[in-house]
Design an enzyme around this catalytic site. Structure first.
Site, PDB file in Angstrom:
ATOM      1  N   LYS A 141       0.797  -1.229   0.000  1.00  0.00           N
ATOM      2  CA  LYS A 141       0.000   0.000   0.000  1.00  0.00           C
ATOM      3  C   LYS A 141       0.831   1.282   0.000  1.00  0.00           C
ATOM      4  CE  LYS A 141      -4.468  -1.579   1.460  1.00  0.00           C
ATOM      5  NZ  LYS A 141      -4.349  -3.012   1.819  1.00  0.00           N
ATOM      6  N   GLU A 166     -10.175   6.414   3.233  1.00  0.00           N
ATOM      7  CA  GLU A 166     -11.026   5.387   3.826  1.00  0.00           C
ATOM      8  C   GLU A 166     -10.116   4.228   4.225  1.00  0.00           C
ATOM      9  OE1 GLU A 166     -10.399   5.553   0.610  1.00  0.00           O
ATOM     10  OE2 GLU A 166      -9.677   3.504   0.349  1.00  0.00           O
ATOM     11  N   SER A 187       1.566  -9.780  -0.890  1.00  0.00           N
ATOM     12  CA  SER A 187       1.187  -8.368  -0.767  1.00  0.00           C
ATOM     13  C   SER A 187       1.488  -7.765   0.599  1.00  0.00           C
ATOM     14  CB  SER A 187      -0.297  -8.195  -1.095  1.00  0.00           C
ATOM     15  OG  SER A 187      -1.097  -9.059  -0.292  1.00  0.00           O
TER      16      SER A 187
HETATM   17  C1  LIG Z   1      -5.280  -3.998   1.457  1.00  0.00           C
HETATM   18  C2  LIG Z   1      -4.585  -5.244   1.201  1.00  0.00           C
HETATM   19  C3  LIG Z   1      -4.963  -6.107   0.137  1.00  0.00           C
HETATM   20  C4  LIG Z   1      -6.170  -5.852  -0.716  1.00  0.00           C
HETATM   21  O1  LIG Z   1      -6.099  -4.732  -1.540  1.00  0.00           O
HETATM   22  P1  LIG Z   1      -5.872  -4.805  -3.108  1.00  0.00           P
HETATM   23  O2  LIG Z   1      -6.215  -3.436  -3.561  1.00  0.00           O
HETATM   24  O3  LIG Z   1      -6.784  -5.844  -3.669  1.00  0.00           O
HETATM   25  O4  LIG Z   1      -4.454  -5.150  -3.332  1.00  0.00           O
HETATM   26  C5  LIG Z   1      -4.216  -7.237  -0.083  1.00  0.00           C
HETATM   27  N1  LIG Z   1      -3.153  -7.562   0.693  1.00  0.00           N
HETATM   28  C6  LIG Z   1      -2.767  -6.774   1.718  1.00  0.00           C
HETATM   29  C7  LIG Z   1      -1.601  -7.193   2.544  1.00  0.00           C
HETATM   30  C8  LIG Z   1      -3.465  -5.605   2.010  1.00  0.00           C
HETATM   31  O5  LIG Z   1      -3.060  -4.845   3.038  1.00  0.00           O
END
Ligand SMILES: *Cc1c(COP(=O)(O)O)cnc(C)c1O
Length: 397
Positions: A102, A124, A382
Site C-alpha cells: 500500500k 477510507e 502483498s
Molecule cells: C489492502 C490489502 C490487500 C487488498 O487490496 P488490493 O487493492 O486488492 O491489493 C491485499 N493484501 C494486503 C496485505 C493488504 O493490506
C-alpha cells in the site's frame, strides 16, 4: 481464456491506459455526484502532468528507495516448491515500510497532492492498513489527515486505529449502513466534496471514479516492473508461467500483472469465496465506477464476508472486470479454511508469516497444484502477517 490460443497473449496491449472517458473496455468511467466531477477532472490533469514529468518520477523513486525500502526482493521458495511440485517465487511486498504494497500508492498520491497545493489528505480504510499507510505519508509530508473507518472495523482493529492516531491523524468512525469499508468510502467521498479546495482524497485501491483505477495501478506498476526484471535475471531471460495475486479492490494484483500482461504468462487473481465479485459477475455501479460487484436480485450491494478484513470489499476494480471479460486474467475463489492452511504452510516451510490476504494466493496455488506441476509460479506476497497473528491464535485455538 480464449479456447483457440490459451497461451498466446503477446500481441496486444492488454493493460493499456483507459479511454478519455476513463474506461477499460466497457468498465470504469466517472459515476459521481455533479459536484465531484471537476475534482476528478482536476486530479486527472494533475496526474497526467506529474506522470509525464521526470522530476516527479525521480522524487517518487527516491522516496520508494530510501523511505519505503524498494526494490522489494524476489524470493525463491525451495522448501515450498519441493512440497508443492512447482517452482514458487515470492515478490516480497511484505518487506516494505508499513508492511504491504500500500505504501507505493500512498507515497505517489501524497506527492501528487502536494504538487496540487493540497494540505490535507482524507482516506477510507477497512482493516486499517491503507489508513496507516496514508497516515504515515501525511506525517512524512507534514499534512493534516482524516481517515474514515467503519465503527465495526474500529472495534475489530483497535491497534491500527491507534497507530493512525500515533502518526498524527484523526480517525472518524463511519456510522452509516453496515459500518464497514463501503460505508467508510461513502463518507470519505462526502468529506472530499465538502473540502476539495484544500483536500486530496487518497483512495486505497484500483477502484472509484477515473482517474483512480488508472492512477493507483500506475503507482503500483513498480511491483510488476521490478518483478519482471528479477524473474528475467533468475530465469535466464524467461518469465514465470503463472502470476498470482489476491484481489480485494485489486491494486496489488494490478501492480504485479502490469509487468506481465503482454508476456506469455497466465494471470490469476484470487478472491475470498465470500467476496467473489468476479465469480458472481454482476455488472453494476459502486463508488463511482462501472464494474463487477456482489449484489442481490434487487441490486442491493451485498456484504462481503472474509477471514481477512482487507479483502472484505463487495466490488472489484474496473480494469479487473475488463481483464476477466476479455479472458486475459482469470479470477478464482478460495475458502477461509484453505486460507488458514496456506497461512500455516508458508510459515512452516519458509519462515514467512504472510498477511491473510496474501495467503489467499497461496491457497489457490495449493488447490491448483496438479495443474501447476513443474511450472514456475510468481506469487505477489502483498503483505506481512503481524497484524493477523492474534486473530489466527483464536482461529487455531
Ligand atoms: C489492502 C490489502 C490487500 C487488498 O487490496 P488490493 O487493492 O486488492 O491489493 C491485499 N493484501 C494486503 C496485505 C493488504 O493490506
Amino acid at each position: 481464456m480464449s479456447s483457440e490460443a490459451p497461451h498466446d497473449f503477446g500481441h496486444k496491449n492488454h493493460m493499456a491506459d483507459p479511454s478519455a472517458e476513463g474506461r477499460f473496455g466497457e468498465f470504469g468511467g466517472i459515476y459521481v455526484p455533479e459536484t465531484l466531477v471537476p475534482a476528478c477532472q482536476e486530479l486527472e490533469r494533475a496526474f497526467r502532468s506529474a506522470w509525464a514529468d521526470t522530476a516527479f518520477r525521480d522524487e517518487l523513486k527516491d522516496l520508494l528507495t530510501h523511505y519505503a525500502g524498494r526494490p522489494s526482493p524476489l524470493t525463491e521458495c525451495e522448501n515450498l516448491s519441493r512440497e508443492l511440485g512447482c517452482t514458487i517465487l515470492l515478490k516480497r511486498e511484505d518487506l516494505n515500510h508499513t508492511g504491504s504494497h500500500k505504501i507505493n500508492n500512498v507515497l505517489g498520491q501524497a506527492l501528487l497532492a502536494r504538487r496540487m497545493g493540497k494540505t490535507r489528505l482524507v482516506a477510507e480504510t477497512g482493516a486499517g492498513q491503507h489508513g496507516v499507510a496514508t497516515a504515515t505519508a501525511a506525517a512524512l509530508f507534514g499534512m493534516e489527515c482524516v481517515v474514515y473507518m467503519g465503527a465495526v472495523d474500529i472495534a475489530r482493529q483497535e491497534l491500527n486505529a491507534f497507530r493512525m492516531k500515533l502518526l498524527g491523524s484523526e480517525v472518524r468512525a463511519a456510522e452509516s449502513g453496515s459500518k464497514t469499508l463501503k460505508d467508510a468510502v461513502n463518507e470519505a467521498m462526502r468529506h472530499w466534496v465538502a473540502a476539495v479546495e484544500t483536500t486530496h482524497y487518497c483512495l486505497g485501491s484500483v477502484m472509484g471514479p477515473h482517474p483512480y483505477p488508472w492512477m493507483v495501478r500506475e503507482f503500483h506498476r513498480v511491483i510488476g516492473d521490478e518483478a519482471a526484471e528479477q524473474c528475467a535475471s533468475l530465469l535466464g531471460g524467461g518469465t514465470p508461467d503463472v502470476v498470482v495475486a489476491c484481489v480485494g479492490g485489486g491494486s496489488n494484483a494490478a501492480g504485479v500483472f502490469s509487468g506481465f500482461a503482454d508476456a506469455d504468462a497466465a494471470l490469476v487473481g484470487v478472491e475470498p469465496a465470500g467476496g467473489a465479485a468476479v465469480g458472481r459477475a454482476v455488472p453494476g455501479i459502486v463508488h463511482g465506477s462501472h464494474s463487477y460487484l456482489m449484489q442481490d436480485e434487487w441490486g442491493q450491494v451485498l456484504e462481503a464476508q472474509s477471514i481477512s478484513a482487507g479483502l472484505d470489499y463487495p466490488g472489484i476494480g474496473p480494469e479487473h472486470a475488463h481483464l476477466a471479460a476479455t479472458g486475459r486474467a482469470r479470477y478464482e475463489p478460495v475458502t477461509d479454511a484453505q486460507v488458514v492452511d496456506a497461512f500455516q504452510l508458508l510459515a512452516r516451510t519458509e519462515g514467512i508469516i504472510a498477511a491473510l490476504e496474501s495467503a489467499h494466493g497461496l491457497a489457490w496455488i495449493v488447490q491448483a497444484r496438479e495443474e501447476l506441476a513443474g511450472k514456475t509460479v510468481l506469487l505477489n506476497l502483498s503483505g506481512r502477517g503481524d497484524k493477523d497473528v492474534a486473530q489466527m491464535m483464536d482461529v487455531l485455538a
